[in-house]
Design a protein around this motif. Structure first.
Motif, PDB file in Angstrom:
ATOM      1  N   VAL A  77       9.550  -1.270 -15.401  1.00 52.90           N
ATOM      2  CA  VAL A  77       9.360  -2.447 -14.561  1.00 52.90           C
ATOM      3  C   VAL A  77      10.512  -2.508 -13.560  1.00 52.90           C
ATOM      4  N   GLY A  78      10.254  -3.129 -12.433  1.00 52.00           N
ATOM      5  CA  GLY A  78      11.300  -3.239 -11.416  1.00 52.00           C
ATOM      6  C   GLY A  78      10.689  -3.547 -10.069  1.00 52.00           C
ATOM      7  N   GLN A  79      11.282  -2.993  -9.035  1.00 54.79           N
ATOM      8  CA  GLN A  79      10.794  -3.291  -7.694  1.00 54.79           C
ATOM      9  C   GLN A  79      11.140  -2.185  -6.708  1.00 54.79           C
ATOM     10  N   TYR A  80      10.334  -2.129  -5.671  1.00 47.50           N
ATOM     11  CA  TYR A  80      10.609  -1.267  -4.527  1.00 47.50           C
ATOM     12  C   TYR A  80      10.898  -2.183  -3.344  1.00 47.50           C
ATOM     13  N   VAL A  81      11.860  -1.778  -2.529  1.00 43.30           N
ATOM     14  CA  VAL A  81      12.092  -2.472  -1.272  1.00 43.30           C
ATOM     15  C   VAL A  81      11.536  -1.564  -0.187  1.00 43.30           C
ATOM     16  N   GLY A 116       2.932  -6.465  -8.530  1.00 45.45           N
ATOM     17  CA  GLY A 116       3.029  -7.881  -8.858  1.00 45.45           C
ATOM     18  C   GLY A 116       2.948  -8.762  -7.623  1.00 45.45           C
ATOM     19  N   ARG A 117       3.130 -10.051  -7.810  1.00 44.12           N
ATOM     20  CA  ARG A 117       3.073 -11.008  -6.699  1.00 44.12           C
ATOM     21  C   ARG A 117       4.306 -10.828  -5.816  1.00 44.12           C
ATOM     22  N   MET A 118       4.068 -10.657  -4.520  1.00 43.30           N
ATOM     23  CA  MET A 118       5.158 -10.427  -3.579  1.00 43.30           C
ATOM     24  C   MET A 118       5.599 -11.712  -2.890  1.00 43.30           C
ATOM     25  N   TYR A 145      12.044  -6.363   5.745  1.00 43.34           N
ATOM     26  CA  TYR A 145      12.071  -5.853   4.374  1.00 43.34           C
ATOM     27  C   TYR A 145      11.060  -6.608   3.514  1.00 43.34           C
ATOM     28  N   ALA A 146      10.339  -5.865   2.696  1.00 44.18           N
ATOM     29  CA  ALA A 146       9.397  -6.474   1.755  1.00 44.18           C
ATOM     30  C   ALA A 146       9.743  -5.973   0.351  1.00 44.18           C
ATOM     31  N   THR A 147       9.810  -6.889  -0.603  1.00 45.54           N
ATOM     32  CA  THR A 147      10.099  -6.512  -1.990  1.00 45.54           C
ATOM     33  C   THR A 147       8.786  -6.446  -2.761  1.00 45.54           C
ATOM     34  N   VAL A 148       8.527  -5.284  -3.370  1.00 52.59           N
ATOM     35  CA  VAL A 148       7.266  -5.048  -4.074  1.00 52.59           C
ATOM     36  C   VAL A 148       7.535  -4.919  -5.569  1.00 52.59           C
ATOM     37  N   PRO A 149       7.237  -5.968  -6.369  1.00 50.45           N
ATOM     38  CA  PRO A 149       7.438  -5.890  -7.824  1.00 50.45           C
ATOM     39  C   PRO A 149       6.420  -4.918  -8.432  1.00 50.45           C
ATOM     40  N   VAL A 150       6.858  -4.096  -9.381  1.00 51.60           N
ATOM     41  CA  VAL A 150       5.945  -3.113  -9.959  1.00 51.60           C
ATOM     42  C   VAL A 150       6.093  -2.997 -11.471  1.00 51.60           C
ATOM     43  N   MET A 151       5.011  -2.531 -12.078  1.00 45.61           N
ATOM     44  CA  MET A 151       5.045  -2.060 -13.463  1.00 45.61           C
ATOM     45  C   MET A 151       4.439  -0.663 -13.409  1.00 45.61           C
ATOM     46  N   VAL A 152       5.190   0.328 -13.853  1.00 49.23           N
ATOM     47  CA  VAL A 152       4.760   1.724 -13.765  1.00 49.23           C
ATOM     48  C   VAL A 152       4.494   2.275 -15.154  1.00 49.23           C
ATOM     49  N   ASP A 153       3.327   2.851 -15.345  1.00 48.16           N
ATOM     50  CA  ASP A 153       2.984   3.512 -16.601  1.00 48.16           C
ATOM     51  C   ASP A 153       2.946   5.012 -16.364  1.00 48.16           C
ATOM     52  N   ALA A 154       3.524   5.759 -17.282  1.00 49.82           N
ATOM     53  CA  ALA A 154       3.564   7.210 -17.140  1.00 49.82           C
ATOM     54  C   ALA A 154       3.258   7.877 -18.470  1.00 49.82           C
ATOM     55  N   GLN A 155       2.645   9.056 -18.380  1.00 53.89           N
ATOM     56  CA  GLN A 155       2.391   9.857 -19.573  1.00 53.89           C
ATOM     57  C   GLN A 155       3.044  11.210 -19.364  1.00 53.89           C
ATOM     58  N   LEU A 156       3.858  11.644 -20.321  1.00 48.19           N
ATOM     59  CA  LEU A 156       4.521  12.933 -20.230  1.00 48.19           C
ATOM     60  C   LEU A 156       3.633  14.019 -20.819  1.00 48.19           C
ATOM     61  N   ASP A 157       4.005  15.268 -20.571  1.00 47.22           N
ATOM     62  CA  ASP A 157       3.151  16.362 -21.037  1.00 47.22           C
ATOM     63  C   ASP A 157       3.131  16.494 -22.555  1.00 47.22           C
ATOM     64  N   ASN A 158       4.078  15.841 -23.232  1.00 44.65           N
ATOM     65  CA  ASN A 158       4.067  15.867 -24.697  1.00 44.65           C
ATOM     66  C   ASN A 158       3.267  14.697 -25.279  1.00 44.65           C
ATOM     67  N   ASP A 173       0.820  -1.214   0.000  1.00 46.18           N
ATOM     68  CA  ASP A 173       0.000   0.000   0.000  1.00 46.18           C
ATOM     69  C   ASP A 173       0.854   1.264   0.000  1.00 46.18           C
ATOM     70  N   VAL A 174       2.057   1.182   0.580  1.00 48.62           N
ATOM     71  CA  VAL A 174       2.953   2.341   0.581  1.00 48.62           C
ATOM     72  C   VAL A 174       3.298   2.729  -0.856  1.00 48.62           C
ATOM     73  N   VAL A 175       3.594   1.739  -1.675  1.00 45.81           N
ATOM     74  CA  VAL A 175       3.945   2.002  -3.071  1.00 45.81           C
ATOM     75  C   VAL A 175       2.726   2.516  -3.834  1.00 45.81           C
ATOM     76  N   ARG A 176       1.562   1.944  -3.556  1.00 48.09           N
ATOM     77  CA  ARG A 176       0.338   2.429  -4.212  1.00 48.09           C
ATOM     78  C   ARG A 176       0.081   3.898  -3.861  1.00 48.09           C
ATOM     79  N   ARG A 177       0.231   4.229  -2.562  1.00 52.46           N
ATOM     80  CA  ARG A 177       0.006   5.613  -2.134  1.00 52.46           C
ATOM     81  C   ARG A 177       1.019   6.555  -2.775  1.00 52.46           C
ATOM     82  N   TYR A 178       2.230   6.068  -2.913  1.00 58.18           N
ATOM     83  CA  TYR A 178       3.286   6.880  -3.516  1.00 58.18           C
ATOM     84  C   TYR A 178       2.877   7.348  -4.909  1.00 58.18           C
ATOM     85  N   TYR A 179       2.417   6.392  -5.733  1.00 58.85           N
ATOM     86  CA  TYR A 179       2.041   6.754  -7.096  1.00 58.85           C
ATOM     87  C   TYR A 179       0.698   7.486  -7.159  1.00 58.85           C
TER      88      TYR A 179
END
Length: 253
Positions: A220-224, A187-189, A200-213, A138-144
């Protein structure tokens, strides 16, 4: 947006996206929208009256307001969240307010549930055990969610009370000046692990972003995520999950 003072207290409003450039060691590595045209990762530091995130309009950045919870999810959903927040929060400060981002309100609920400890069981809004792996994710979800709402202060504090180590809040916020929107898929933790008084908990993620252009980016990667493991004398903030590091890279294809 209503927050504490210059030291950027925990319930301050804000968001963070860090550059996904080469990751190394403890600090998170994510692409910096401005330099690498990529979405960045989290950091968080509350500030009294945080400055709005720069909006992207026709090639130049202009101030943009933090997206309120009411505007984000609708009045009914925002009122429900605020009601839960005011019922569990021991503070008299402003986080429990629909004009704040939903991420800020949810962060105050999580903080309050953590303060209650074992007494939080069965309390509306505290269904997720503050020590669980679900709370870590949830920390990672709140972050984004905070970054997407341009609430960089709230994003900043997901790295801990003092924000992302080795980075100034102003630089953290500036890194998102060309990021229009972001979303994260968790992803699955694997089960969290303890070491040297911390968990420590490893949180696999896929992040989608849109730039102003209009450019779309995917990383893809992970947060610890880390918290102190019930060490005697640990503060409430140390006992809460916070981002410890991030490793992200552009998705193939």
């Amino acid at each position: 947006m209503i927050r504490s003072a210059p030291r950027l207290p925990r319930w301050l409003a804000g968001t963070l996206l860090l550059p996904l450039a080469a990751c190394g060691g403890g600090a998170s590595s994510e692409p910096e929208p401005e330099r690498n045209a990529v979405a960045a990762a989290p950091t968080s530091t509350p500030v009294a009256s945080p400055s709005p995130a720069p909006a992207k309009t026709g090639g130049r950045s202009e101030p943009v307001s933090i997206l309120s919870c009411s505007a984000d999810r609708g009045d009914a959903a925002a009122r429900k969240l605020v009601k839960i927040c005011t019922s569990v929060s021991p503070a008299t400060h402003p986080p429990c307010n629909a004009v704040n981002s939903c991420a800020m309100i949810e962060d105050e609920i999580a903080r309050s549930c953590a303060l209650m400890g074992d007494d939080a069981a069965g309390t509306p809004g505290c269904e997720v055990d503050p020590k669980s792996d679900a709370a870590a994710a949830d920390v990672v979800r709140r972050y984004y969610a905070a970054i997407d709402a341009h609430d960089y202060s709230t994003a900043w504090i997901q790295w801990g009370q003092d924000g992302r180590p080795g980075q100034r809040f102003a630089d953290f916020q500036k890194g998102f000046s060309h990021t229009r929107a972001t979303s994260v898929t968790i992803g699955r933790m694997a089960p969290s692990e303890g070491a040297a008084g911390s968990v420590y908990a490893t949180v696999p993620v896929m992040v989608d972003a849109q730039l102003d252009n209009g450019r779309q980016q995917r990383f893809v990667g992970q947060y610890v995520v880390r918290r102190v493991n019930d060490v005697p004398g640990a503060s409430a903030d140390e006992l809460r999950w916070h981002i410890d590091s991030a490793t992200l890279k552009p998705a193939a294809g």
